[in-house]
Design a protein around this motif. Structure first.
Motif, mmCIF file in Angstrom:
data_model
loop_
_atom_site.group_PDB
_atom_site.id
_atom_site.type_symbol
_atom_site.label_atom_id
_atom_site.label_comp_id
_atom_site.label_asym_id
_atom_site.label_seq_id
_atom_site.Cartn_x
_atom_site.Cartn_y
_atom_site.Cartn_z
ATOM 1 N N ASN A 1 7.027 -1.270 1.599
ATOM 2 C CA ASN A 1 7.048 -0.345 0.463
ATOM 3 C C ASN A 1 5.819 0.554 0.558
ATOM 4 O O ASN A 1 4.770 0.264 0.007
ATOM 5 N N VAL A 2 5.967 1.664 1.284
ATOM 6 C CA VAL A 2 4.829 2.562 1.525
ATOM 7 C C VAL A 2 5.300 3.998 1.329
ATOM 8 O O VAL A 2 5.930 4.586 2.204
ATOM 9 N N PHE A 3 4.969 4.556 0.148
ATOM 10 C CA PHE A 3 5.400 5.914 -0.177
ATOM 11 C C PHE A 3 4.213 6.862 -0.365
ATOM 12 O O PHE A 3 4.362 7.937 -0.938
ATOM 13 N N SER A 4 3.033 6.450 0.078
ATOM 14 C CA SER A 4 1.871 7.336 0.011
ATOM 15 C C SER A 4 0.786 6.830 0.945
ATOM 16 O O SER A 4 0.870 5.703 1.459
ATOM 17 N N GLU A 5 -0.227 7.655 1.130
ATOM 18 C CA GLU A 5 -1.428 7.258 1.868
ATOM 19 C C GLU A 5 -2.468 6.648 0.937
ATOM 20 O O GLU A 5 -3.432 6.035 1.411
ATOM 21 N N ILE A 6 -2.302 6.821 -0.377
ATOM 22 C CA ILE A 6 -3.414 6.517 -1.281
ATOM 23 C C ILE A 6 -3.092 5.497 -2.369
ATOM 24 O O ILE A 6 -3.998 5.058 -3.079
ATOM 25 N N LYS B 1 -1.745 -3.183 -1.193
ATOM 26 C CA LYS B 1 -1.442 -4.555 -1.607
ATOM 27 C C LYS B 1 -1.313 -5.512 -0.414
ATOM 28 O O LYS B 1 -1.743 -6.653 -0.486
ATOM 29 N N THR B 2 -0.698 -5.049 0.672
ATOM 30 C CA THR B 2 -0.525 -5.878 1.865
ATOM 31 C C THR B 2 -0.765 -5.027 3.101
ATOM 32 O O THR B 2 -0.278 -3.891 3.181
ATOM 33 N N VAL B 3 -1.499 -5.580 4.076
ATOM 34 C CA VAL B 3 -1.836 -4.814 5.270
ATOM 35 C C VAL B 3 -1.789 -5.707 6.497
ATOM 36 O O VAL B 3 -2.047 -6.918 6.420
ATOM 37 N N LEU B 4 -1.435 -5.123 7.619
ATOM 38 C CA LEU B 4 -1.391 -5.831 8.907
ATOM 39 C C LEU B 4 -2.597 -5.455 9.752
ATOM 40 O O LEU B 4 -2.893 -4.267 9.931
ATOM 41 N N LEU B 5 -3.287 -6.473 10.292
ATOM 42 C CA LEU B 5 -4.408 -6.280 11.215
ATOM 43 C C LEU B 5 -4.157 -7.099 12.480
ATOM 44 O O LEU B 5 -3.276 -7.957 12.516
ATOM 45 N N HIS B 6 -4.958 -6.827 13.503
ATOM 46 C CA HIS B 6 -5.029 -7.724 14.667
ATOM 47 C C HIS B 6 -6.496 -7.972 14.981
ATOM 48 O O HIS B 6 -7.244 -7.038 15.253
ATOM 49 N N MET C 1 -2.234 -1.370 9.303
ATOM 50 C CA MET C 1 -0.893 -0.875 9.025
ATOM 51 C C MET C 1 -0.437 -1.413 7.674
ATOM 52 O O MET C 1 -0.146 -2.612 7.535
ATOM 53 N N PRO C 2 -0.410 -0.558 6.644
ATOM 54 C CA PRO C 2 0.028 -1.013 5.309
ATOM 55 C C PRO C 2 1.490 -1.458 5.327
ATOM 56 O O PRO C 2 2.337 -0.822 5.961
ATOM 57 N N PHE C 3 1.768 -2.556 4.656
ATOM 58 C CA PHE C 3 3.136 -3.005 4.425
ATOM 59 C C PHE C 3 3.569 -2.766 2.982
ATOM 60 O O PHE C 3 4.753 -2.678 2.699
ATOM 61 N N ASP C 4 2.581 -2.703 2.092
ATOM 62 C CA ASP C 4 2.935 -2.525 0.684
ATOM 63 C C ASP C 4 1.802 -1.780 -0.023
ATOM 64 O O ASP C 4 0.641 -2.158 0.087
#
Length: 407
Positions: free
Chosen positions: A6-11, A15-20, A400-403
């Motif tokens: 659920n990503v409808f903006s840059e700002i 709430k949830t993000v992917l890292l490595h 990488m935002p997921f939400d």
């Protein structure tokens, strides 16, 4: 049921993000082969991990759920059939010349029963010295070279922004610019196909890794629920943007227009987000060197297909028009001083990760740009990046935002 993407903006509030978390793949970097692996220098792994852990903790302290790529992939290999399929597909894309060598590595990987250990190994690559001598060799096995790897490492993985991009409720699973990064997208394929969190969510795929033209997530920005920006860059083809726009419009994700920014085919302007990011409703970072010659094209959804026009106005006015704003502020990297801008842009001064409207994460080293951001009313969260930056990427590149909350 809430959607996992659920990503409808840059700002919107993150709430949830992917890292490595950087791993042993960085220890397989060698001076003679840096260029082919898209690095300019060799980061010190332990320090890079400390910096990355600090970055992840800043996110957690802000209430963000932090997911790790390596964990999600391991959790996607839910049975032996999927695990074997993953290994075979990985080996099929690993550019192994000899059949005997390939079979030996297959046995090596099949022998790793811990899924995280298996995933870590596929990311780190395989050195020749790790394998015993072959008893039976094909010609390809016998004709050796001085190259030390049977399978190259994937040192760019900590830039999770690029292999795929979350757009609306969908995913752009990308075809990467460089051969050395194309295997990275295999992890996204398995996550969105087999991970329990995503497999039953019917996530729209708006680009596919099997496509023949390149696109990367650092060039894909979501400016509003109706507006995307995509960079025409060293890493993203014009043809890919056309395909992406057509797919987004066809799948009716709500986006009505794509702005294509032609930022040039240079490594220093590798992706759009290295020279332009959104930090508030009406504020953007920008590298001043791209402003003068920047050409912007508009691709819009029409009843009979798509319409493409070249925008002839200033960037400020283009953004005001399509974001329906009375004023836009461009915050220039290096404060507009070309020397400072070049230095700080090289160290990702323009590459901010917005975690809420008007609040960002930045590298602490870009002091001039950071001061300009603060003067513009932006709240900064500083993270160290002396080793992480050696891969030429900043906080947005590494996430990488997921939400995000809708705004």
């Amino acid at each position: 049921m809430s959607k996992p993407i659920n990503v409808f903006s840059e700002i919107g509030k993150l709430k949830t993000v992917l890292l490595h978390r950087p791993g042993k793949e960085l220890e397989n970097l060698m001076p003679d082969y840096l260029e082919s692996l898209l690095f300019d220098d060799i980061p010190f792994l332990q320090q890079a991990q400390k910096e990355h852990d600090y970055f992840a903790q800043v996110l957690r302290d802000k209430g963000v759920e932090v997911l790790y790529l390596e964990d999600l992939v391991a959790e996607s290999l839910t049975d032996d059939t999927i695990r074997t399929q993953f290994i075979d597909e990985y080996l099929g894309e690993a550019n192994i010349k000899g059949t005997g060598t390939k079979e030996m590595i297959r046995e090596l990987l099949l022998g790793i029963t811990d899924m995280r250990e298996l995933v870590d190994k596929t990311m780190a690559g395989v050195q020749k010295v790790e394998l015993p001598p072959l008893k039976y060799k094909s010609l390809s096995d016998m004709v050796d070279s001085d190259y030390p790897f049977i399978i190259d490492p994937m040192p760019n993985l900590y830039f999770t922004r690029d292999p795929f991009a979350t757009i609306g409720h969908g995913v752009s699973l990308n075809h990467m610019y460089s051969v050395t990064r194309r295997r990275e997208t295999l992890y996204g394929k398995y996550i969105f196909t087999y991970h329990p969190r995503f497999k039953d969510a019917d996530i729209p795929m708006i680009y596919n890794r099997e496509e023949t033209t390149r696109i990367e997530g650092g060039d894909e920005l979501i400016l509003s629920k109706e507006l995307l920006a995509v960079g025409i860059s060293q890493r993203t083809d014009v043809a890919s943007i056309e395909k992406l726009a057509e797919n987004i419009f066809a799948k009716d994700l709500g986006f009505k227009r794509v702005l294509a920014f032609n930022i040039g085919n240079e490594r220093k302007f590798m992706h759009l987000d290295t020279v332009f990011t959104m930090v508030d409703y009406d504020k953007f970072t920008i590298h001043p060197e791209i402003e003068g010659d920047l050409t912007v094209y508009s691709i819009s959804k029409e009843e009979d297909g798509t319409n493409v026009i070249e925008e002839t106005d200033s960037l400020e006015n283009i953004l005001k028009k399509y974001l329906k704003l009375e004023k836009v502020t461009l915050i220039r990297c290096g404060g507009g001083n070309l020397t400072a801008a070049a230095r700080e842009q090289w160290n990702d001064g323009s590459n901010t990760l917005t975690i809420a409207p008007g609040e960002v994460i930045v590298y602490d080293r870009n002091v001039i740009t950071n001061k300009k951001l603060e003067e513009a009313g932006i709240k900064l969260n500083y993270v160290p990046g002396s080793e992480l930056v050696r891969g030429r990427g900043g906080p947005r590149c590494m996430s990488m935002p997921f939400d995000r909350e809708e705004i």
